[in-house]
Design an enzyme around this catalytic site. Structure first.
Site, PDB file in Angstrom:
ATOM      1  N   GLU A   1       0.820  -1.201   0.000  1.00 34.92           N
ATOM      2  CA  GLU A   1       0.000   0.000   0.000  1.00 34.92           C
ATOM      3  C   GLU A   1       0.859   1.258   0.000  1.00 34.92           C
ATOM      4  OE1 GLU A   1      -4.090  -1.581   2.089  1.00 34.92           O
ATOM      5  OE2 GLU A   1      -2.552  -0.752   3.421  1.00 34.92           O
TER       6      GLU A   1
ATOM      7  N   CYS B   1       3.407   8.540   1.103  1.00 33.47           N
ATOM      8  CA  CYS B   1       3.993   7.541   2.001  1.00 33.47           C
ATOM      9  C   CYS B   1       4.177   6.254   1.208  1.00 33.47           C
ATOM     10  CB  CYS B   1       3.079   7.330   3.204  1.00 33.47           C
ATOM     11  SG  CYS B   1       3.671   6.108   4.385  1.00 33.47           S
TER      12      CYS B   1
ATOM     13  N   CYS C   1       6.758  -6.923   7.052  1.00 32.73           N
ATOM     14  CA  CYS C   1       7.875  -6.405   7.842  1.00 32.73           C
ATOM     15  C   CYS C   1       8.352  -7.493   8.793  1.00 32.73           C
ATOM     16  CB  CYS C   1       7.436  -5.170   8.637  1.00 32.73           C
ATOM     17  SG  CYS C   1       8.788  -4.345   9.528  1.00 32.73           S
TER      18      CYS C   1
ATOM     19  N   CYS D   1       6.682  -5.137  15.426  1.00 36.62           N
ATOM     20  CA  CYS D   1       6.241  -4.177  16.441  1.00 36.62           C
ATOM     21  C   CYS D   1       4.742  -4.395  16.676  1.00 36.62           C
ATOM     22  CB  CYS D   1       6.500  -2.746  15.978  1.00 36.62           C
ATOM     23  SG  CYS D   1       8.257  -2.369  15.744  1.00 36.62           S
TER      24      CYS D   1
ATOM     25  N   CYS E   1       1.686  -2.128  15.239  1.00 36.58           N
ATOM     26  CA  CYS E   1       1.700  -1.812  13.806  1.00 36.58           C
ATOM     27  C   CYS E   1       1.046  -2.947  13.029  1.00 36.58           C
ATOM     28  CB  CYS E   1       3.128  -1.603  13.330  1.00 36.58           C
ATOM     29  SG  CYS E   1       3.286  -1.326  11.551  1.00 36.58           S
TER      30      CYS E   1
ATOM     31  N   GLY F   1       7.061  -1.983   5.878  1.00 34.19           N
ATOM     32  CA  GLY F   1       8.447  -2.439   5.872  1.00 34.19           C
ATOM     33  C   GLY F   1       9.416  -1.523   6.597  1.00 34.19           C
ATOM     34  N   GLU F   2      10.606  -2.049   6.839  1.00 31.23           N
ATOM     35  CA  GLU F   2      11.718  -1.326   7.453  1.00 31.23           C
ATOM     36  C   GLU F   2      12.722  -0.964   6.352  1.00 31.23           C
ATOM     37  OE1 GLU F   2      14.485   0.545   8.945  1.00 31.23           O
ATOM     38  OE2 GLU F   2      13.031   0.021  10.516  1.00 31.23           O
TER      39      GLU F   2
ATOM     40  N   SER G   1      12.322   6.592   7.348  1.00 33.25           N
ATOM     41  CA  SER G   1      12.013   6.283   8.740  1.00 33.25           C
ATOM     42  C   SER G   1      12.569   4.914   9.091  1.00 33.25           C
ATOM     43  CB  SER G   1      10.494   6.302   8.950  1.00 33.25           C
ATOM     44  OG  SER G   1      10.162   5.939  10.278  1.00 33.25           O
TER      45      SER G   1
ATOM     46  N   SER H   1      11.677   5.796  14.756  1.00 34.48           N
ATOM     47  CA  SER H   1      10.521   5.348  15.531  1.00 34.48           C
ATOM     48  C   SER H   1      10.993   4.978  16.931  1.00 34.48           C
ATOM     49  CB  SER H   1       9.860   4.142  14.845  1.00 34.48           C
ATOM     50  OG  SER H   1       9.370   4.501  13.575  1.00 34.48           O
ATOM     51  N   LEU H   2      10.833   5.900  17.866  1.00 39.49           N
ATOM     52  CA  LEU H   2      11.356   5.704  19.219  1.00 39.49           C
ATOM     53  C   LEU H   2      10.347   4.973  20.105  1.00 39.49           C
ATOM     54  CD1 LEU H   2      13.784   6.322  21.065  1.00 39.49           C
ATOM     55  CD2 LEU H   2      12.646   8.470  21.681  1.00 39.49           C
ATOM     56  N   HIS H   3       9.216   5.584  20.379  1.00 36.62           N
ATOM     57  CA  HIS H   3       8.056   4.961  21.020  1.00 36.62           C
ATOM     58  C   HIS H   3       8.211   4.578  22.491  1.00 36.62           C
ATOM     59  CE1 HIS H   3       6.562   5.074  17.016  1.00 36.62           C
ATOM     60  NE2 HIS H   3       7.221   4.024  16.593  1.00 36.62           N
TER      61      HIS H   3
ATOM     62  N   CYS I   1      -1.249   6.196   9.926  1.00 34.86           N
ATOM     63  CA  CYS I   1       0.016   5.645  10.389  1.00 34.86           C
ATOM     64  C   CYS I   1      -0.202   4.368  11.191  1.00 34.86           C
ATOM     65  CB  CYS I   1       0.731   6.686  11.244  1.00 34.86           C
ATOM     66  SG  CYS I   1       2.334   6.142  11.852  1.00 34.86           S
TER      67      CYS I   1
END
Length: 370
Positions: A91, A104, A111, A115, A118, A172-173, A204, A226-228, A346
């Site tokens: 997507e 985006c 991925c 996480c 997500c 994905g990363e 990101s 992406s800290l979170h 997101c």
């Protein structure tokens, strides 16, 4: 097998043309036709000799992903489902705002990082996307939004082209697929490609430190992390890659990146999860991280998806969390939720993939609460 020209950056295109016995300036001409004018085939390239067009027809192709879904939200957000092979579809999302339009893009089908908040992470992983499949998302978006190059440009949301910014924040990363992400990013910033500034292309990452260093060396664009979570104990559970590259190593990598970055700060993305990472004490703990690296914080209200087990922090809780950071002199933004009605916000991108990882269930929400 014909080369897909959508994925070739300037160097790759020049190498292909050299193999065809053609000069480098011809490669640049074709780059412009494909990326600045949106040409879908070689017959449209009217200033290219027929002989060369015949060579290209025999040796190359312009093959974007296939659009199999196209949905729009009332706020103008638009999402495409793009088939990349017989088993996988990814997507991409366009977010229009006054003065700019952000696309985006996805870099993987699924991925590997798992996480738990997500949707992409919960569906598993199939494969990396090619550079052509990544840049094809931008190429298709420009065409779908009515942009046909310099001669046919029209103002959309106050900018001369619909897509003025690109963020690698889809499925994905990106740092685990840099062999494709770097050529795609180079095309985005190439004047013969999409002509975006380095500040308007953002990659990101969840914190893949070797990838951050490689991107800084080969194609430094804007960086978001992406800290979170404010500490390793919680981040190990929310962002499992932290077990391999803990916060101390992540901060060091951020500072190395800043030596070459087009911006003088790192953006820390922070999804707001009710009762998990949103207390005043956790906000104050983030000040210790901010003291070690030039940064700003982007707070992201959690966007729900089926069986996530998480809930969004309340508006007042988010405001107070931001206030703690702001009173310490930090720049803080709270991302406006866009496109959640079409699962385009997101953390909601899922696509349709064949999971090759067959991973186990994620950590229960009760084990993640602070």
């Amino acid at each position: 097998m014909a080369a897909n020209l959508l994925g070739l950056d300037a160097k790759g295109m020049e190498e292909l043309f050299a193999g065809l016995g053609e000069k480098a300036f011809r490669a640049r001409q074709v780059l412009k036709w494909i990326h600045r004018r949106g040409a879908a085939d070689f017959t449209a390239m009217t200033d290219i000799a027929k002989e060369l067009r015949a060579k290209l027809n025999a040796a190359a192709a312009i093959e974007p992903p296939v659009v199999v879904g196209d949905s729009s939200a009332p706020d103008g957000t638009r999402k495409w489902l793009l088939k990349v092979d017989g088993a996988n579809a990814v997507e991409a999302v366009f977010i229009p705002e006054e003065g700019r339009g952000t696309l985006c893009v996805s870099s993987q089908a699924g991925c590997t990082l798992d996480c738990p908040f997500c949707a992409t992470g919960k569906q598993g992983f199939s494969r990396n996307l090619s550079a052509a499949e990544i840049i094809g998302q931008l190429w298709l978006a420009n065409r779908a939004l009515g942009f046909h190059g310099k001669d046919g440009a029209r103002a959309v949301w106050g900018v001369p082209r619909p897509v003025s910014n690109v963020v690698f924040m889809g499925m994905g990363e990106p740092m685990l697929n840099l062999d494709a992400v770097i050529p795609a990013a180079r095309l985005m910033i190439d004047d013969n490609g999409y002509g975006l500034s380095r500040r308007r292309v953002t990659v990101s990452t969840s914190g893949v430190v070797p990838g951050m260093d490689r991107l800084a060396d080969e194609c430094p664009v804007a960086l978001a992390v992406s800290l979170h979570a404010p500490d390793d104990a919680l981040r190990d559970r929310l962002v499992p890659i932290n077990r391999k590259y803990p916060i101390r190593q992540l901060i060091a990598a951020c500072n190395r990146y800043l030596e070459r970055a087009p911006r003088d700060f790192i953006t820390f993305e922070y999804v707001m999860l009710d009762g998990v990472n949103d207390s005043d004490a956790q906000a104050k703990a983030l000040l210790g991280i901010a003291a070690q690296v030039r940064c700003k914080f982007n707070l992201i209200p959690f966007n729900a998806f089926r069986d996530s087990g998480f809930e969004r922090s309340g508006a007042e809780r988010i405001r107070r969390f931001a206030q703690v950071l702001q009173r310490a002199g930090l720049t803080v933004t709270t991302r406006k939720t866009r496109g959640d009605g079409i699962d385009a916000a997101c953390g909601q991108l899922a696509g349709e993939i064949t999971d090759r990882t067959r991973r186990s269930k994620t950590v229960p929400i009760t084990e993640l609460r602070a």
